[in-house]
Scaffold this motif. Structure first.
Motif, PDB file in Angstrom:
ATOM      1  N   HIS A  62       0.858  -1.184   0.000  1.00  0.00           N
ATOM      2  CA  HIS A  62       0.000   0.000   0.000  1.00  0.00           C
ATOM      3  C   HIS A  62       0.890   1.228   0.000  1.00  0.00           C
ATOM      4  O   HIS A  62       1.938   1.237   0.630  1.00  0.00           O
ATOM      5  N   PRO A  89       0.986   5.530  -5.509  1.00  0.00           N
ATOM      6  CA  PRO A  89       0.810   4.876  -6.803  1.00  0.00           C
ATOM      7  C   PRO A  89       1.864   5.340  -7.803  1.00  0.00           C
ATOM      8  O   PRO A  89       2.426   6.427  -7.659  1.00  0.00           O
ATOM      9  N   VAL A  90       2.131   4.518  -8.804  1.00  0.00           N
ATOM     10  CA  VAL A  90       3.080   4.880  -9.850  1.00  0.00           C
ATOM     11  C   VAL A  90       2.569   6.137 -10.560  1.00  0.00           C
ATOM     12  O   VAL A  90       1.419   6.199 -10.984  1.00  0.00           O
ATOM     13  N   GLY A 141       2.134   8.927  -9.075  1.00  0.00           N
ATOM     14  CA  GLY A 141       1.400   9.765  -8.123  1.00  0.00           C
ATOM     15  C   GLY A 141       2.272  10.887  -7.566  1.00  0.00           C
ATOM     16  O   GLY A 141       3.487  10.748  -7.428  1.00  0.00           O
ATOM     17  N   THR A 173      -2.909   7.224   2.783  1.00  0.00           N
ATOM     18  CA  THR A 173      -2.035   6.638   1.764  1.00  0.00           C
ATOM     19  C   THR A 173      -0.579   6.986   2.048  1.00  0.00           C
ATOM     20  O   THR A 173       0.317   6.142   1.936  1.00  0.00           O
TER      21      THR A 173
END
Length: 201
Positions: free
Chosen positions: A175, A178-179, A181, A190
């Motif tokens: 977790h 994100p790629v 992001g 997050t």
């Protein structure tokens, strides 16, 4: 109360379309109108495809996927790594992982997550079937790929506890960021998860 704008058959079509996820009353009316206006091009083929689907689609007795055969095409694929099982909440999650071509393993669909508020307990999910699959001795790793929600994490903990006595490695999806992001756009949960799950560079 709004007045009906079409005959009962079209109104019924609108009502049924409105029950689909992501389609509200307005979207359902637009979809129904598009189907009716292009009856031969859209409505008739769609009705035929839905009839065939209703007759032939079954739930796989091994993993819980939906397909036209039981066991499904994934469970019978000899090129799959049968020693690894990816556990997902729903068939849509299985399909998402397959679209990404992220792993060439087998799957197990839970049918949801634990939710005490909604009265969903372990007996309402396919956790027992997962344990039975792992107890057969052919599985070496279970990857828990449930959503990072409170219910998802509670479900992951129950699965981990149930598999504790078996010679199976249990892992979960990473977790975090994100790629592609940008940190400024990510929520605090997050970012916290990304910090906790940091890896050597």
């Amino acid at each position: 109360m709004p007045r009906a704008v079409a005959g009962p058959e079209i109104e019924r079509l609108i009502q049924l379309l409105g029950r689909l996820p992501g389609l509200g009353p307005r979207s359902a009316r637009r979809a129904a109108l598009a189907l009716v206006k292009k009856k031969d091009l859209l409505l008739v083929p769609l009705a035929g495809a839905m009839t065939v689907a209703a007759e032939r689609i079954v739930t796989c007795s091994v993993c819980g996927n939906v397909d036209t055969s039981d066991p499904c095409i994934i469970c019978t694929d000899p090129t799959r790594d049968g020693r690894t099982i990816v556990v997902v909440e729903d068939v849509s999650d299985l399909w998402a992982l397959e679209r990404a071509a992220a792993i060439n393993a087998r799957y197990h669909v839970l049918g949801g997550t634990l939710s005490p508020l909604d009265g969903v307990g372990p007996e309402d999910l396919t956790i027992d079937q997962l344990v039975a699959r792992c107890a057969g001795g052919d599985v070496s790793e279970v990857i828990i790929a449930v959503n990072a929600t409170v219910d998802g994490q509670a479900t992951a903990h129950v699965i981990t506890d149930r598999l504790a006595g078996l010679p199976v490695k249990v892992s979960r999806l990473a977790h975090g960021v994100p790629v592609g992001g940008e940190l400024d756009y990510l929520d605090e949960g997050t970012l916290s998860a990304a910090i906790r799950a940091r890896t050597p560079f």
